[in-house]
Enzyme design. Structure first.
Site, PDB file in Angstrom:
ATOM      1  N   GLY A  11       1.124  -2.268   0.124  1.00  0.00           N
ATOM      2  CA  GLY A  11       1.255  -0.602   0.373  1.00  0.00           C
ATOM      3  C   GLY A  11       0.949  -0.201   1.686  1.00  0.00           C
ATOM      4  O   GLY A  11       0.280   0.598   2.289  1.00  0.00           O
ATOM      5  N   ASN A 105       2.697   0.554 -13.247  1.00  0.00           N
ATOM      6  CA  ASN A 105       1.870   0.013 -12.352  1.00  0.00           C
ATOM      7  C   ASN A 105       1.801  -1.497 -12.884  1.00  0.00           C
ATOM      8  O   ASN A 105       1.635  -2.465 -12.046  1.00  0.00           O
ATOM      9  CB  ASN A 105       0.246   0.347 -12.110  1.00  0.00           C
ATOM     10  CG  ASN A 105       0.360   1.741 -10.867  1.00  0.00           C
ATOM     11  OD1 ASN A 105       0.797   1.184  -9.801  1.00  0.00           O
ATOM     12  ND2 ASN A 105       0.312   2.709 -11.308  1.00  0.00           N
ATOM     13  N   ASP A 159     -17.060   4.126  -4.814  1.00  0.00           N
ATOM     14  CA  ASP A 159     -17.993   5.051  -5.677  1.00  0.00           C
ATOM     15  C   ASP A 159     -19.476   4.478  -5.492  1.00  0.00           C
ATOM     16  O   ASP A 159     -20.566   5.494  -5.305  1.00  0.00           O
ATOM     17  CB  ASP A 159     -17.831   4.564  -6.896  1.00  0.00           C
ATOM     18  CG  ASP A 159     -16.328   4.594  -7.240  1.00  0.00           C
ATOM     19  OD1 ASP A 159     -15.871   5.734  -7.236  1.00  0.00           O
ATOM     20  OD2 ASP A 159     -15.552   3.641  -7.362  1.00  0.00           O
ATOM     21  N   HIS A 187     -13.115   2.457 -12.426  1.00  0.00           N
ATOM     22  CA  HIS A 187     -13.109   3.247 -11.345  1.00  0.00           C
ATOM     23  C   HIS A 187     -12.329   4.294 -11.572  1.00  0.00           C
ATOM     24  O   HIS A 187     -10.998   4.612 -11.551  1.00  0.00           O
ATOM     25  CB  HIS A 187     -12.365   2.366 -10.035  1.00  0.00           C
ATOM     26  CG  HIS A 187     -11.919   3.520  -9.027  1.00  0.00           C
ATOM     27  ND1 HIS A 187     -12.655   4.080  -8.010  1.00  0.00           N
ATOM     28  CD2 HIS A 187     -10.830   4.079  -8.688  1.00  0.00           C
ATOM     29  CE1 HIS A 187     -12.111   4.841  -7.350  1.00  0.00           C
ATOM     30  NE2 HIS A 187     -10.999   4.992  -7.638  1.00  0.00           N
TER      31      HIS A 187
HETATM   32  P1  NAI Z   1       0.098   6.119  -0.533  1.00  0.00           P
HETATM   33  O1  NAI Z   1       1.246   6.676  -1.574  1.00  0.00           O
HETATM   34  O2  NAI Z   1       0.090   6.598   0.741  1.00  0.00           O
HETATM   35  O3  NAI Z   1       0.482   4.523  -0.365  1.00  0.00           O
HETATM   36  C1  NAI Z   1       0.878   3.841  -0.879  1.00  0.00           C
HETATM   37  C2  NAI Z   1       1.923   2.727  -0.537  1.00  0.00           C
HETATM   38  O4  NAI Z   1       2.094   1.714  -1.557  1.00  0.00           O
HETATM   39  C3  NAI Z   1       3.173   3.537  -0.210  1.00  0.00           C
HETATM   40  O5  NAI Z   1       3.487   3.273   1.094  1.00  0.00           O
HETATM   41  C4  NAI Z   1       4.397   2.721  -1.212  1.00  0.00           C
HETATM   42  O6  NAI Z   1       5.501   2.373  -0.704  1.00  0.00           O
HETATM   43  C5  NAI Z   1       3.423   1.349  -1.500  1.00  0.00           C
HETATM   44  N1  NAI Z   1       3.799   0.743  -2.367  1.00  0.00           N
HETATM   45  C6  NAI Z   1       4.331   1.286  -3.813  1.00  0.00           C
HETATM   46  N2  NAI Z   1       4.722   0.048  -4.670  1.00  0.00           N
HETATM   47  C7  NAI Z   1       4.621  -1.050  -3.600  1.00  0.00           C
HETATM   48  C8  NAI Z   1       4.868  -2.327  -4.342  1.00  0.00           C
HETATM   49  N3  NAI Z   1       5.167  -2.682  -5.280  1.00  0.00           N
HETATM   50  N4  NAI Z   1       4.532  -3.177  -3.129  1.00  0.00           N
HETATM   51  C9  NAI Z   1       4.292  -3.042  -2.061  1.00  0.00           C
HETATM   52  N5  NAI Z   1       3.840  -1.701  -1.680  1.00  0.00           N
HETATM   53  C10 NAI Z   1       4.118  -0.868  -2.577  1.00  0.00           C
HETATM   54  O7  NAI Z   1      -1.298   5.882  -1.306  1.00  0.00           O
HETATM   55  P2  NAI Z   1      -2.754   5.548  -0.682  1.00  0.00           P
HETATM   56  O8  NAI Z   1      -3.436   6.925  -0.473  1.00  0.00           O
HETATM   57  O9  NAI Z   1      -2.621   4.643   0.463  1.00  0.00           O
HETATM   58  O10 NAI Z   1      -3.360   5.071  -1.832  1.00  0.00           O
HETATM   59  C11 NAI Z   1      -3.056   3.671  -2.570  1.00  0.00           C
HETATM   60  C12 NAI Z   1      -3.876   3.434  -3.705  1.00  0.00           C
HETATM   61  O11 NAI Z   1      -4.915   3.498  -3.694  1.00  0.00           O
HETATM   62  C13 NAI Z   1      -3.284   4.526  -4.782  1.00  0.00           C
HETATM   63  O12 NAI Z   1      -3.177   3.931  -6.148  1.00  0.00           O
HETATM   64  C14 NAI Z   1      -4.848   5.278  -4.734  1.00  0.00           C
HETATM   65  O13 NAI Z   1      -4.991   6.054  -6.037  1.00  0.00           O
HETATM   66  C15 NAI Z   1      -5.687   4.158  -4.778  1.00  0.00           C
HETATM   67  N6  NAI Z   1      -6.939   4.452  -4.407  1.00  0.00           N
HETATM   68  C16 NAI Z   1      -7.954   3.747  -5.003  1.00  0.00           C
HETATM   69  C17 NAI Z   1      -9.413   3.974  -4.517  1.00  0.00           C
HETATM   70  C18 NAI Z   1     -10.440   2.985  -5.190  1.00  0.00           C
HETATM   71  O14 NAI Z   1     -11.645   3.306  -4.977  1.00  0.00           O
HETATM   72  N7  NAI Z   1     -10.120   2.088  -6.042  1.00  0.00           N
HETATM   73  C19 NAI Z   1      -9.731   4.924  -3.879  1.00  0.00           C
HETATM   74  C20 NAI Z   1      -8.756   5.789  -3.299  1.00  0.00           C
HETATM   75  C21 NAI Z   1      -7.307   5.575  -3.628  1.00  0.00           C
END
Ligand code: NAI
Length: 325
Positions: A11, A105, A159, A187
């Protein structure tokens, strides 16, 4: 000069990675003396945007960056990886049910689990950030039978950090003075930020705050913090998520100096009677590149109820993807 280590980030063109990659490159995760080779994975439609990120990385002229590889093939991006931060995932689309999201996912994390199994270093440290992080982590782990399940973790550190910050503000202290915080479980909104053992400036937090604040303000605030940020910022937490990922990996790799941290880990053999086949957040200390559960904590009735609720949710998530594991 140390030998460079390989850090895979998925990502990589997304918003979390836009903060994360630059901090890894600056040495915030593995130390200012540890060179890195960045191995960045994206999906084909985002490869052009990823090239823009790489141009900016080059323009930073980071002394610790000894190579940058970009790919849309997980077998390339995970080749010999020492660290893998799985950030990319599929966001929930319009009309998508939670079970659809889990399945969409799941398809990503089965492939990535296999690719890690076949290509990464046998000691690879994996952190799953992409949501639903715990269940995605379980899927990746189950699809990597040749790797030690202990190599797979899910991110609860955001968290945990949010909890410390809320307590510091409430008690007019500083987050560095808050210790022994635990966030149990998933989470998600069922996570249980538990102050039963927490101290601030060495004194029990539960003596410094009233129970009504704890149950009716603190817990919901931490559980709903992600939604509050989306409402205020118009976008989900990114820099704080990246910072938490840095904290998680740094402590795992370099040690937590006896401090407790919360990490989603494989629950097998846990000492709190939690189902043994989940990725469930526990209190952890890290030393010599290994994580260790903090055992022997007394669990009261309220805690047990909260821990059970988040466990039940994780069991339900697992059921929804059972054919993938
Ligand atoms: P974003 O949508 O800006 O970026 C996600 C990226 O992943 C995109 O560029 C997309 O093209 C790429 N992607 C999608 N499928 C993929 C694959 N199969 N292989 C490689 N890349 C792929 O999202 P953001 O804001 O960067 O968040 C990413 C994830 O993190 C989300 O699922 C969000 O819910 C999660 N998250 C988790 C947190 C935690 O505490 N565990 C906290 C905040 C966000």
């Amino acid at each position: 000069m140390k030998t460079p280590v390989r850090v895979a980030i998925t990502g990589a063109a997304g918003q979390i990675s836009y903060s994360l990659i630059f901090r890894v490159a600056a040495g915030d995760m593995l130390g200012k003396d540890q060179p890195v080779i960045l191995q960045l994975l994206e999906i084909p439609p985002a490869m052009e945007a990823l090239q823009g990120v790489v141009m900016e990385l080059n323009d930073c002229a980071f002394p610790l960056v000894h190579g940058i590889i970009t790919s849309d093939d997980p077998n390339v991006a995970f080749k010999d990886a020492d660290f893998a931060l799985l950030v990319g995932s599929r966001p929930r689309g319009p009309g998508m049910e939670r079970s659809d999201l889990l399945k969409a996912n799941g398809a990503i994390f089965t492939v990535q689990g296999k690719a890690l199994n076949d290509n990464a270093s046998k000691d690879v440290k994996v952190l799953v950030v992409g949501n639903p992080a715990n269940t995605n982590c379980l899927i990746a782990m189950k699809n990597a039978p040749d790797l030690n399940p202990r190599n797979f973790t899910a991110m609860m550190r955001l968290d945990h950090n949010r909890s410390m910050s809320q307590i510091a503000t409430k008690t007019d202290s500083h987050s560095t003075k808050v210790e022994k915080m635990v966030v149990w479980g998933n989470h998600s909104a069922t996570q249980f930020p538990d102050i039963a053992n927490a101290t601030v400036d060495g004194a029990p937090v539960k003596d410094a705050v009233d129970n009504d604040w704890y149950v009716n303000e603190f817990i919901p605030t931490v559980q709903q913090r992600g939604a509050a940020i989306i409402k205020a910022r118009g976008a989900s937490s990114a820099a704080s998520a990246a910072s938490a990922a840095i904290d998680h990996m740094r402590d795992w790799a370099l040690g937590s100096d006896g401090r407790w941290v919360s990490m989603g880990v494989f629950s097998k053999g846990n000492s709190y009677s939690i189902d043994e086949d989940l990725i469930y957040a526990l209190p952890i200390t890290c030393e010599n590149g290994e994580w260790k559960e903090v055992t022997g904590l007394e669990i009261g009735e309220f805690q047990q109820k909260m821990m059970n609720a988040t466990e039940e949710e994780l069991k339900g998530e697992k059921e929804a993807v059972i054919d993938l594991i």
